[in-house]
Design a protein around this motif. Structure first.
Motif, PDB file in Angstrom:
ATOM      1  N   UNK A 161      -5.562  -4.003  11.314  1.00  0.00           N
ATOM      2  CA  UNK A 161      -4.198  -4.589  10.935  1.00  0.00           C
ATOM      3  C   UNK A 161      -2.968  -3.660  11.293  1.00  0.00           C
ATOM      4  N   UNK A 162      -1.905  -4.209  10.554  1.00  0.00           N
ATOM      5  CA  UNK A 162      -0.432  -3.589  10.675  1.00  0.00           C
ATOM      6  C   UNK A 162       0.266  -3.372   9.611  1.00  0.00           C
ATOM      7  N   UNK A 163       1.105  -2.260   9.174  1.00  0.00           N
ATOM      8  CA  UNK A 163       1.780  -2.165   8.031  1.00  0.00           C
ATOM      9  C   UNK A 163       3.281  -1.816   8.349  1.00  0.00           C
ATOM     10  N   UNK A 164       4.369  -2.402   7.733  1.00  0.00           N
ATOM     11  CA  UNK A 164       5.532  -2.206   7.867  1.00  0.00           C
ATOM     12  C   UNK A 164       6.223  -1.489   6.674  1.00  0.00           C
ATOM     13  N   UNK A 165       6.686  -0.281   7.095  1.00  0.00           N
ATOM     14  CA  UNK A 165       7.358   0.697   6.040  1.00  0.00           C
ATOM     15  C   UNK A 165       8.767  -0.057   5.473  1.00  0.00           C
ATOM     16  N   UNK A 166       8.815  -0.119   4.288  1.00  0.00           N
ATOM     17  CA  UNK A 166       9.913  -0.491   3.480  1.00  0.00           C
ATOM     18  C   UNK A 166      10.583   0.464   2.783  1.00  0.00           C
ATOM     19  N   UNK A 167      10.024   1.637   1.986  1.00  0.00           N
ATOM     20  CA  UNK A 167      10.463   2.651   1.087  1.00  0.00           C
ATOM     21  C   UNK A 167       9.846   3.691   1.301  1.00  0.00           C
ATOM     22  N   UNK A 168      10.720   4.778   1.528  1.00  0.00           N
ATOM     23  CA  UNK A 168      10.234   6.107   1.860  1.00  0.00           C
ATOM     24  C   UNK A 168      10.649   7.184   0.918  1.00  0.00           C
ATOM     25  N   UNK A 169       9.788   8.031   0.441  1.00  0.00           N
ATOM     26  CA  UNK A 169      10.046   9.239  -0.410  1.00  0.00           C
ATOM     27  C   UNK A 169       9.860  10.472   0.685  1.00  0.00           C
ATOM     28  N   UNK A 227       0.685  -1.268  -0.115  1.00  0.00           N
ATOM     29  CA  UNK A 227      -0.021   0.030   0.046  1.00  0.00           C
ATOM     30  C   UNK A 227       0.732   1.230  -0.080  1.00  0.00           C
ATOM     31  N   UNK A 228       0.189   2.304  -0.515  1.00  0.00           N
ATOM     32  CA  UNK A 228       0.834   3.745  -0.441  1.00  0.00           C
ATOM     33  C   UNK A 228       0.235   4.624   0.717  1.00  0.00           C
ATOM     34  N   UNK A 229       1.154   5.224   1.550  1.00  0.00           N
ATOM     35  CA  UNK A 229       0.662   6.104   2.524  1.00  0.00           C
ATOM     36  C   UNK A 229       1.036   7.517   2.163  1.00  0.00           C
ATOM     37  N   UNK A 230       0.292   8.607   2.820  1.00  0.00           N
ATOM     38  CA  UNK A 230       0.428   9.656   2.307  1.00  0.00           C
ATOM     39  C   UNK A 230       1.453  10.535   3.357  1.00  0.00           C
ATOM     40  N   UNK A 231       2.156   9.670   3.893  1.00  0.00           N
ATOM     41  CA  UNK A 231       3.167  10.319   4.913  1.00  0.00           C
ATOM     42  C   UNK A 231       4.420   9.676   4.411  1.00  0.00           C
ATOM     43  N   UNK A 232       5.545  10.571   4.731  1.00  0.00           N
ATOM     44  CA  UNK A 232       6.787  10.202   4.242  1.00  0.00           C
ATOM     45  C   UNK A 232       7.998  10.541   5.121  1.00  0.00           C
ATOM     46  N   UNK A 255       5.835   3.567   1.007  1.00  0.00           N
ATOM     47  CA  UNK A 255       5.213   2.230   0.604  1.00  0.00           C
ATOM     48  C   UNK A 255       5.469   1.218   1.916  1.00  0.00           C
ATOM     49  N   UNK A 256       4.292   0.491   1.980  1.00  0.00           N
ATOM     50  CA  UNK A 256       4.301  -0.432   3.267  1.00  0.00           C
ATOM     51  C   UNK A 256       3.816  -1.796   2.932  1.00  0.00           C
ATOM     52  N   UNK A 257       4.106  -2.761   3.558  1.00  0.00           N
ATOM     53  CA  UNK A 257       3.547  -4.141   3.510  1.00  0.00           C
ATOM     54  C   UNK A 257       2.870  -4.237   4.375  1.00  0.00           C
ATOM     55  N   UNK A 289       8.922   9.404   9.070  1.00  0.00           N
ATOM     56  CA  UNK A 289       8.663   7.967   8.583  1.00  0.00           C
ATOM     57  C   UNK A 289      10.092   7.581   8.282  1.00  0.00           C
ATOM     58  N   UNK A 290      10.588   6.365   8.559  1.00  0.00           N
ATOM     59  CA  UNK A 290      11.622   5.670   8.159  1.00  0.00           C
ATOM     60  C   UNK A 290      11.585   4.194   7.924  1.00  0.00           C
ATOM     61  N   UNK A 291      12.503   3.530   6.953  1.00  0.00           N
ATOM     62  CA  UNK A 291      12.284   2.210   6.779  1.00  0.00           C
ATOM     63  C   UNK A 291      12.297   1.349   8.349  1.00  0.00           C
ATOM     64  N   UNK A 292      11.492   0.450   8.314  1.00  0.00           N
ATOM     65  CA  UNK A 292      11.219  -0.473   9.683  1.00  0.00           C
ATOM     66  C   UNK A 292      10.133   0.162  10.605  1.00  0.00           C
ATOM     67  N   UNK A 293       9.640   1.380  10.255  1.00  0.00           N
ATOM     68  CA  UNK A 293       8.614   1.611  11.211  1.00  0.00           C
ATOM     69  C   UNK A 293       7.280   0.743  10.908  1.00  0.00           C
TER      70      UNK A 293
END
Length: 345
Positions: free
Chosen positions: A313-321, A273-278, A326-328, A283-287
């Motif tokens: 649910x929960x999401x894991x942030x793996x790429x940040x602009x 999924x794509x989030x409207x926060x970066x 982007x989160x799994x 936000x950073x990878x691993x959050x």
């Protein structure tokens, strides 16, 4: 052979652990007293065997902020032990002769160590591998000056894997590995009157340069979609998977899911999924963020009433602009939808 040196470093680091009070971290009702690490395990998966809140794994290893970003490696064959006492709980690797694993006293000599690539990852790398280098978030008209496909000698309208293509304005100093993109949809922020956060360029495939010239020759090495005349090329990044341990932000954050890869209407575990926060929002990878459903109902008077948010649910942030992440989806108890909220758990 297990990576004994790193294991000893881990043990030394754990000597200074400050235990977390038991009531602060909830264990699962079926929590085991130990777990033998096997190939295919992930940090998230192991934490899920012990904790109701898997992202709190770093807390009971006693890791500081820097160590959370680059956690000690855990390898198949290691035994993770749960210790409970009046002072709290902690996880550690086995030592001495516990569970058949012995600590070996080291003396100076040359040793063979396991490759770092054999350490277990935070989350399944295969699930996010393609997304570490794509999709691409760009500014409006951000691909206008990028090299582009002129066509092929066979006059093909659509190019696919194995086809030769000709490219205009391809620089020689960017290497021979390229990715092919096409300008895509606008990513809008529903909380800011649909302000555009960026544009998601559609990833089409990979290309490798056969010969540089005023009109360069490339071969399409992979095509996930048909590649057309006018599609743009971007240098392929050197993708490195930074294996950050899962952890919650140490600040309050409120955001939204604004899109899902694949265009499905209901989102579940394993979806991207794509989030409207970066990055600009911290936000950073691993959050890890919790997902909440926003629901409404009609009152007896016909008025729209906002219902309390329900965690789904929960999401894991793996790429940040800068403005987008982007989160799994690593956990889902109900169907998740675009525009559902994400918050600090």
């Amino acid at each position: 052979m297990r990576k004994l040196i790193i294991t000893m470093i881990l043990f030394l680091g754990l000597l200074s652990v400050t235990s977390i009070k038991a009531q602060e971290i909830e264990l699962r009702s079926d929590t085991p007293d130990h777990h033998v690490v096997v190939p295919g395990d992930t940090l998230w998966g192991i934490a899920s065997r012990f904790l109701k809140d898997p992202w709190r794994w770093p807390e009971i290893w006693g890791l500081n902020r820097a160590q959370v970003k680059n956690p000690h490696k855990i390898y198949p064959g290691d035994v993770v032990i749960l210790e409970k006492s009046l002072h709290g709980i902690r996880l550690r690797l086995s030592e001495d002769d516990e569970y058949g694993v012995k600590t070996v006293k080291l003396s100076p000599k040359i040793r063979t160590e396991q490759s770092g690539t054999s350490a277990i990852p935070s989350i399944p790398a295969a699930a996010i591998g393609p997304f570490l280098s794509q999709p691409l978030v760009i500014e409006k008209d951000g691909l206008d000056n990028a090299p582009y496909i002129l066509g092929s000698s066979e006059g093909r309208v659509a190019l696919s894997t194995g086809n030769i293509a000709y490219v205009s304005e391809l620089p020689k100093d960017k290497g021979s590995a390229w990715q092919v993109f096409r300008p895509g949809k606008a990513l809008k922020d529903p909380d800011q009157k649909d302000a555009v956060l960026g544009f998601e360029a559609t990833y089409l495939g990979n290309a490798k340069v056969n010969a540089f010239s005023d009109v360069s020759t490339v071969i399409i090495t992979h095509a996930s979609e048909e590649i057309l005349k006018g599609d743009r090329l971007v240098p392929a990044p050197n993708t490195i998977f930074n294996n950050y341990a899962p952890h919650a932000p140490d600040f309050s954050l409120n955001g939204r899911i604004i899109s899902v890869y694949g265009g499905v209407s209901e989102i579940g575990r394993g979806d991207i999924v794509t989030l409207n926060k970066g990055g600009l929002d911290g936000l950073e990878m691993g959050h890890v963020l919790a997902i909440y459903r926003r629901s409404q109902a009609k009152s007896l008077k016909g008025q729209t009433v906002q219902l309390p948010d329900e965690r789904t649910g929960l999401v894991f942030i793996f790429r940040v602009f800068e403005k987008i992440s982007y989160a799994l989806v690593v956990q889902s108890t109900q169907a998740i939808k675009v525009l559902d909220a994400v918050k600090t758990p």
